[in-house]
Structures are given as C-alpha cells and as structure tokens.
Design a protein around this motif. Structure first.
Motif, short mmCIF file in Angstrom:
data_model
loop_
_atom_site.label_atom_id
_atom_site.label_comp_id
_atom_site.label_asym_id
_atom_site.label_seq_id
_atom_site.Cartn_x
_atom_site.Cartn_y
_atom_site.Cartn_z
N LEU A 113 26.24 -23.44 23.22
CA LEU A 113 26.55 -22.50 24.27
C LEU A 113 27.80 -22.57 24.65
O LEU A 113 28.60 -21.44 24.91
CB LEU A 113 25.40 -22.60 25.46
N HIS A 114 28.65 -23.81 24.96
CA HIS A 114 29.75 -23.70 25.37
C HIS A 114 30.76 -23.36 24.41
O HIS A 114 31.59 -22.78 24.60
CB HIS A 114 30.22 -25.30 25.60
N SER A 115 30.68 -23.42 22.96
CA SER A 115 31.37 -23.17 22.05
C SER A 115 31.11 -21.65 21.81
O SER A 115 32.09 -20.68 21.57
CB SER A 115 30.86 -23.92 20.44
N LEU A 116 30.09 -21.23 21.77
CA LEU A 116 29.83 -19.65 21.92
C LEU A 116 30.72 -19.01 22.84
O LEU A 116 31.22 -17.65 22.82
CB LEU A 116 28.47 -19.38 21.78
N LEU A 117 30.26 -19.48 24.03
CA LEU A 117 31.18 -18.76 25.31
C LEU A 117 32.60 -18.99 25.30
O LEU A 117 33.44 -17.79 25.32
CB LEU A 117 30.60 -19.40 26.59
N THR A 118 32.92 -20.10 24.90
CA THR A 118 34.38 -20.51 24.95
C THR A 118 35.16 -19.43 23.99
O THR A 118 36.33 -18.98 23.90
CB THR A 118 34.86 -21.66 24.63
N GLN A 119 34.48 -19.08 22.46
CA GLN A 119 35.06 -18.54 21.58
C GLN A 119 35.24 -17.13 21.84
O GLN A 119 36.14 -16.31 21.64
CB GLN A 119 34.19 -18.76 20.45
N ARG A 120 34.02 -16.51 22.79
CA ARG A 120 33.99 -15.26 22.88
C ARG A 120 34.98 -15.07 23.94
O ARG A 120 35.75 -14.14 24.08
CB ARG A 120 32.88 -14.74 23.53
N ILE A 121 35.44 -15.94 25.22
CA ILE A 121 36.27 -15.75 25.93
C ILE A 121 37.80 -15.50 25.24
O ILE A 121 38.68 -14.93 25.55
CB ILE A 121 36.34 -16.96 27.12
N ARG A 122 38.07 -16.68 24.31
CA ARG A 122 39.33 -16.65 23.72
C ARG A 122 39.60 -15.30 22.95
O ARG A 122 40.74 -14.83 22.76
CB ARG A 122 39.46 -17.81 22.62
N ARG A 123 38.50 -14.80 22.42
CA ARG A 123 38.35 -13.58 21.59
C ARG A 123 39.12 -12.41 22.41
O ARG A 123 39.77 -11.52 22.25
CB ARG A 123 37.41 -13.25 20.93
N VAL A 124 38.38 -12.42 23.64
CA VAL A 124 38.81 -11.37 24.53
C VAL A 124 40.21 -11.50 24.95
O VAL A 124 40.97 -10.36 25.50
CB VAL A 124 37.83 -11.47 25.64
N SER A 125 40.60 -12.74 25.42
CA SER A 125 41.99 -13.04 26.01
C SER A 125 43.03 -12.69 24.78
O SER A 125 44.12 -12.22 25.40
CB SER A 125 42.00 -14.50 26.41
N ARG A 126 42.90 -12.48 23.80
CA ARG A 126 43.59 -12.35 22.64
C ARG A 126 43.98 -10.76 22.55
O ARG A 126 44.96 -10.27 21.99
CB ARG A 126 43.25 -12.69 21.27
N ILE A 127 43.02 -9.93 23.08
CA ILE A 127 43.08 -8.75 23.19
C ILE A 127 43.79 -8.30 24.39
O ILE A 127 43.42 -8.62 25.68
CB ILE A 127 41.64 -7.86 23.01
#
Length: 476
Positions: A389-403
C-alpha cells in the motif's frame, strides 16, 4: 393573381423557409445553435422532444408600457423603503395605489419567504419562529420562474464542479416538461437546495428547500415501487441531500443519507454498468443513450467516493466492495488506472476516485490487522500489505507531483481535495503501524514512516493556503 403579388408571396415563402432553417422554438428558447434539420433538428433529436418551428416571430424588445411600469415600481419601492414600510424583507400589506396601468403589486417586488420569521414578544425583544410545513410549501410555490432559472444556473456553476454527475442539456430538456415524475421533482428540489446554500442571495430559503426535498424523497419511498421502477434521479437526489447535510454539520444524518443512496445504486446495479453494456443478450434492459449511461456511471462513482470518504474519516464499514463479483468490471478498470505508470493528466474526478480507493484499502488493512491476531496470522502478512500500500500510494503521489497541476488548484477544488486525500492516506498508514504485531520490524521502519507523515502534514498545510485563493462558492 397579379404578378407583383405572386412575386411578393414567393419572396415571403423563401424568407419563411430561410427562417425555419435558422432555429426551432426549443433551440431559440435555450439559445442554442440549431442545425435547421427537418422534421427534427439534431438537438431535439438528442433530447427526445418535439421540434417545432414558428415562422412568425414576435417583435424584439420590451413590451409596450413595460419601461413605464418598471419606473413606477422603482419609485414606489424607494418611497416605501424611505417611509419604513418594508421591515426585514417583508412588505407591510397595504392596498395598491393607483388604478389601471398605474396599479402596482408590491408583493412581486419583495420576497415573501424567509427561513426564519422574526416576531416581537411581550417584552419587545425579537424571537425567531420556524415556519410551518404549509407555509414552507407555499413559499416555495411562490418562487418565480426567474428565481428557479437562477437556481438552476447556480447549481451548474457552483455545485456541479464537485458533483459532476448531471448532464446539463439533458436536465434542461426534462425539467421543462409537465407532470414530472416524483423522482425528478425530488432531484430538482435537492439541486435548488445546494444552489441556494452556495448563493448569498438565496441562503435564507435553503433550509426550506432541504426540508421539502427530504419530504418528497421520503414520500417517494413510502410508495414502495418495484425494484425495476427505481429511477436514477432518486439516488442522485439523496446524494445531493447527503452533501448538504454533511456541509451543514448534520454528520450522522448525512451518513444515513449516503447509505440510502448507496443502497439505491446497488438496487439499480449501477456497479455493473460497464459489464451490462457488453451483455447484449439481455433484452429486458432499457435502451439507455450514451448520455444516460454516463450519468448512471458518474452517479455510482459519486456514491462510491462519499461512502469511502466517510468510512476513512470514522473507521466505519464501507458499502461498496472494490471487487463486487465476476460480472462487474469496476474493480478491473479501477486497478488498471491505479497501477498505470504513464504521466498522462487524468480528470480531477478520476484522481479523487483513485486516492479514495487507496485510502479505503488502508482502512481495510487496519481492520484486518485488528482481527489477524485472533486467527493466528503472522506479522509477515501485515508488513506485505503495508509495504504494498505504501508503494502504491507514494508512486501515485509522485506521478501527480510530476504533472504541473498546482497552478490549477485555485481553479479546480476537486483536484485540490484529491491531493489532500492522498496526503491524509499517508498519515493514516503511519497510524496503522501501531497495530503491527512485530515490534522489531516496527522499530526499523517507524522513523522513515514518521518523517514521511510529518512531511504529509506540512503538505496539507501548504495545500490549505490555496483555499484562501478560491472563491468562497468553490469551497465545499
């Protein structure tokens, strides 16, 4: 027939045909561009209403004597204000002055409704009295067509951005039809309730509209219709009522209303909406248009989001399982979107759905951690889920922050809220670690998670600064 008359008649006929191609009555009334197709233009064909063309147009401009009447009404209103004849928005009942065209009905100039009526008691102080149900109904019936049109417009300008499940053109097409079904009448009242709440001009009537909407919905439920007769408008109305109750801090009542909406959504099998589209062999299903299908799909996701947001906030059970059954493909589509690694910008509503889903998975993770020791499960299962869950959440947050979407946070409150939900989920994961059955692994990983949770809290604080830049009507 004289040739000159025949030529004139032919010219008028061509003129009429030309005008017919310009716009039908419905397009002219709604100020839409008409394609002039006959016997039915494209817009009327899409909305399923009769297409009529009137070759004789009324003359433009105000009617004769209207400006004179408005001047007289303005002067009379100014005089009565100066003389103190209007108190707290209520006109003192007096005979109309003048006769004939000069007669003025002041009741149409000043609103005759209010959520609270101010009355003096024996000591001379002002008491606040709640209007009866009969007076509330009468006050709503007295709302002018202009007021109702403004409430419709306010809904789509200020409420629709965070409740995007109604299609404006379709709503306007059926809202003007006579003898509306009870579900659609209830939906209109619920829409007007939220629109009035988001308006400085009509806030004094939002409570009356709310009570009328609830009364209409509860009366609809008492009719005990067949399951197949439930309309999507009924679920949509309960969702809007729930949002009003949650916003007005009637939290328990709002949770109950969300539950009603979720059950109606389940009865209509809206969680299978995409699977049903592929089951072409089922001839008993009504033939929904693309617009109707999209409305039903969005209604499901709005109920899904509210259900999970309330569950995460209170550690309560959720009504919708992410994987319902083998026929539904909701879970499959959702998992694909969550696991996607491309940096493509997705709609803010989709982003919110993704983050509330991950937040609900964290809630399920916590609930499993509570009962696992009873069944003798080891610590490895807990930490496998936690790291996943931590990996899934942090990856999604990083994806949003890159946009580069931060510039849009001031114009898109739903994207701002989705970012807050993501950071809140990180803090929630850190709190779940206290339930870890292994003290050794917790001591090794706790510092990193704690630092991450502190950073998430700071990020929420920085995101709240964008709220100050939002219009007051966008903060809901």
């Amino acid at each position: 027939m004289p040739p000159s008359y025949s030529g004139k008649e032919e010219h008028e006929q061509r003129s009429i045909e030309h005008r017919c191609k310009l716009a039908c009555d419905e397009c002219r009334k709604r100020k839409l561009r008409c394609d002039g197709q006959q016997p039915q233009c494209g817009i009327c064909a899409d909305t399923g209403i009769p297409c009529r063309v009137n070759p004789k147009r009324s003359t433009r401009g105000p009617k004769k004597g209207l400006l004179k009447a408005l001047r007289l009404q303005t002067a009379e209103l100014k005089r009565r204000l100066e003389e103190g004849e209007i108190v707290q928005g209520f006109p003192v009942t007096q005979p109309s002055r003048g006769t004939g065209e000069d007669r003025i009905n002041m009741d149409v100039l000043v609103p005759t409704f209010s959520a609270d009526i101010l009355l003096p008691n024996d000591s001379g102080t002002i008491l606040r009295e709640s209007p009866s149900s009969e007076s509330r109904s009468q006050a709503i019936e007295n709302l002018s067509d202009i007021t109702l049109a403004e409430l419709n417009q306010l809904y789509f300008e200020r409420v629709h951005p965070f409740t995007p499940f109604l299609q404006k053109r379709r709503f306007l097409s059926w809202a003007q039809q006579p003898n509306l079904k009870g579900s659609r009448l209830s939906l209109r009242l619920a829409m007007w309730t939220l629109a009035a709440m988001m308006s400085a001009q009509y806030q004094q009537i939002d409570n009356m509209l709310y009570q009328q909407a609830r009364k209409s919905l509860e009366s609809l439920e008492l009719q005990l219709p067949d399951i197949k007769a439930i309309d999507v408008e009924q679920a949509q109305a309960w969702l809007l009522i729930a949002i009003y109750e949650l916003t007005r801090m009637h939290y328990s009542q709002g949770w109950i209303s969300v539950g009603r909406a979720c059950r109606l959504v389940q009865l209509m099998s809206l969680h299978k909406i995409d699977a049903v589209e592929k089951m072409t062999s089922d001839a008993t299903l009504p033939p929904f248009t693309d617009v109707e299908t999209e409305e039903r799909r969005r209604t499901f996701w709005m109920a899904y989001c509210l259900d999970r947001i309330i569950g995460i906030r209170n550690d309560w059970p959720i009504a919708f399982s992410e994987l319902v059954n083998g026929e539904a493909v909701v879970g499959e589509f959702l998992s694909e979107e969550i696991a996607a690694e491309c940096d493509q910008i997705v709609p803010s509503f989709t982003e919110l759905i993704v983050f509330v889903t991950i937040g609900a998975r964290c809630l399920s993770h916590k609930q499993q951690a509570v009962v696992e020791p009873v069944y003798g499960n080891g610590a490895q299962d807990f930490w496998n889920r936690h790291h996943w869950l931590h990996s899934l959440l942090t990856q999604r947050i990083r994806r949003v922050s890159r946009i580069p979407t931060l510039s849009s946070l001031t114009t898109d409150p739903m994207r701002l809220f989705a970012n807050m939900v993501a950071q809140t989920a990180l803090i929630y994961l850190y709190r779940v670690m206290n339930l870890s059955p292994s003290d050794r692994l917790k001591e090794q990983t706790m510092p990193g998670y704690e630092e991450e949770a502190r950073a998430a809290a700071k990020e929420i604080v920085s995101l709240t600064k964008f709220v100050d830049e939002l219009s007051i009507f966008k903060v809901c």
